[in-house]
Write an enzyme that holds these catalytic residues in place. Structure first.
Site, short mmCIF file in Angstrom:
data_model
loop_
_atom_site.label_atom_id
_atom_site.label_comp_id
_atom_site.label_asym_id
_atom_site.label_seq_id
_atom_site.Cartn_x
_atom_site.Cartn_y
_atom_site.Cartn_z
N PRO A 80 67.00 12.34 56.61
CA PRO A 80 67.40 11.79 55.32
C PRO A 80 68.92 11.74 55.21
O PRO A 80 69.59 12.70 55.58
CB PRO A 80 66.80 12.76 54.30
CG PRO A 80 66.53 14.02 55.05
CD PRO A 80 66.32 13.64 56.48
N LEU A 85 72.10 17.09 56.73
CA LEU A 85 71.37 17.38 57.97
C LEU A 85 71.94 16.61 59.16
O LEU A 85 71.30 16.50 60.20
CB LEU A 85 69.88 17.08 57.80
CG LEU A 85 69.20 17.87 56.68
CD1 LEU A 85 67.74 17.46 56.53
CD2 LEU A 85 69.29 19.37 56.95
N GLY A 86 73.13 16.06 58.99
CA GLY A 86 73.82 15.47 60.13
C GLY A 86 73.41 14.05 60.48
O GLY A 86 73.48 13.65 61.64
N SER A 87 73.02 13.25 59.48
CA SER A 87 72.58 11.89 59.83
C SER A 87 73.76 11.03 60.28
O SER A 87 73.60 10.21 61.19
CB SER A 87 71.83 11.23 58.68
OG SER A 87 72.69 11.00 57.60
N SER A 88 74.95 11.22 59.70
CA SER A 88 76.06 10.37 60.15
C SER A 88 76.50 10.77 61.56
O SER A 88 76.85 9.91 62.38
CB SER A 88 77.23 10.42 59.17
OG SER A 88 77.72 11.73 59.03
N ALA A 89 76.42 12.07 61.88
CA ALA A 89 76.73 12.48 63.26
C ALA A 89 75.70 11.90 64.22
O ALA A 89 76.05 11.39 65.29
CB ALA A 89 76.74 14.00 63.37
N ALA A 90 74.42 11.94 63.84
CA ALA A 90 73.36 11.46 64.75
C ALA A 90 73.51 9.96 65.01
O ALA A 90 73.31 9.50 66.14
CB ALA A 90 71.98 11.78 64.18
N ASP A 130 78.82 19.15 63.55
CA ASP A 130 77.70 18.20 63.49
C ASP A 130 77.59 17.36 64.75
O ASP A 130 76.51 17.19 65.31
CB ASP A 130 77.89 17.23 62.32
CG ASP A 130 77.59 17.85 60.98
OD1 ASP A 130 77.70 19.09 60.87
OD2 ASP A 130 77.27 17.10 60.04
#
Ligand code: PMV
Length: 309
Positions: A80, A85-90, A130
């Site tokens: 999400p 939870l690190g979505s921009s890093a992922a 992240d």
């Protein structure tokens, strides 16, 4: 066509204190983001034109690290966004992994370094927590001096981080997303003012550093009871530092009776909390009853991967 994926992350211990040179532990989780890239006539993301406004990370990564022509990029994510939870890093890591694979030059360390540069460009000031956690997966332990299992050393201006491999067993956590997006910058600035002005806050930061060191040992031993207690102590210190919120506290309180420990994860203010538990379904229900959005996740996952080249 290239298909890559990269995991989201949770910060197990040490957020905020890491800004003052203390250690922190981040763990990859089994919520993943995948990225498909192929050559095209125009650069698009999920069918829409690639612009900085809508895709700042992909746009910056392409500008700085791609010498080829336009690309069609498809992103699909289980992480999400805005949840801490690190979505921009992922997204940054998975896309850079795809660019690497397109030029037959995929290496995890290179991806981690480039992803940190891209995040710094977009966010102004970032720590590599992240991007390194998403690149490496499993667990990472970030410290201000080198130790065993060093993966890479990242330097920016006067700041530096030694990123180590941290053996992360398969553990079950329940994440509770408050649904509130809080930005990291102002929270970090608030803690900084508090620490600069009072000895009390500086001592809280020292104590978080000690808890994180001890957490490393308990994680290696897979001592979930001790680890849970450390998480809860860390949460209480973070709350005194002023980065918890009513919503986070409600979710932590809901999870605690059913868990080894629980704490906010990441910058706080909103975002998410985590609970370490062997009763994930019950914790999920408790979180949902209190208005949070629960995710049951496992740790001990791979980092950035090329799934199809
Ligand atoms: O917002 P997140 O989940 O990326 O976590 C921020 C962690 C802090 O320690 C508060 C800041 C940092 O850059 O390490």
């Amino acid at each position: 066509m290239i298909l890559t994926s990269a995991p989201g992350k949770i910060i197990l211990l040490g957020e905020h204190a890491v800004v003052f040179g203390k250690p922190a532990i981040a763990l990859g989780i089994d919520l993943r983001l995948s990225c498909t890239v192929s050559e095209a006539d125009k650069s698009t993301v999920n069918g829409y034109p690639l612009t900085y406004q809508y895709h700042p990370y992909i746009h910056t990564a392409m500008r700085d690290y791609w010498r080829g022509g336009p690309l069609s990029i498809e992103i699909s994510s289980e992480i999400p966004s805005g949840s801490g939870l690190g979505s921009s890093a992922a997204v940054t890591v998975a896309f850079l992994a795809a660019l690497g694979a397109m030029s037959d030059d995929f290496d995890v360390e290179g991806v981690a370094r480039r992803a940190f540069n891209v995040e710094s460009m977009v966010q102004g000031r970032a720590s590599p927590l992240d991007t390194s956690a998403s690149s490496h997966g499993h667990g990472i332990f970030v410290d201000s001096s080198p130790g065993d299992d060093l993966l890479w050393h990242i330097r920016q201006d006067s700041r530096q981080w030694y990123v180590h491999h941290c053996p992360a067993p398969e553990l079950t956590f329940v994440i509770g997303f408050t649904g509130i997006r809080a930005s990291t910058g102002p929270l970090v600035a608030r803690v900084r003012r508090y620490v600069e002005r009072t000895r009390f806050a500086a001592e809280l930061v020292d104590e978080i550093g000690q808890i994180t060191q001890e957490g490393m040992a308990r994680l290696r031993e897979r001592d979930v009871e001790a680890l849970g207690r450390l998480m809860t102590r860390d949460h209480n210190l973070l709350a005194i530092l002023g980065v918890s919120s009513r919503e986070l506290q409600t979710l932590v309180d809901a999870a605690l009776p059913l868990s080894y420990g629980a704490k906010l994860t990441g910058a706080g203010g909103g975002g998410s909390m985590i609970a370490l538990t062997d009763r994930p379904e019950e914790v999920s229900k408790a979180i949902r009853r209190r208005g949070g959005i629960p995710y049951i996740v496992q740790t001990g996952v791979d980092g950035a991967r090329v799934e199809r080249a």
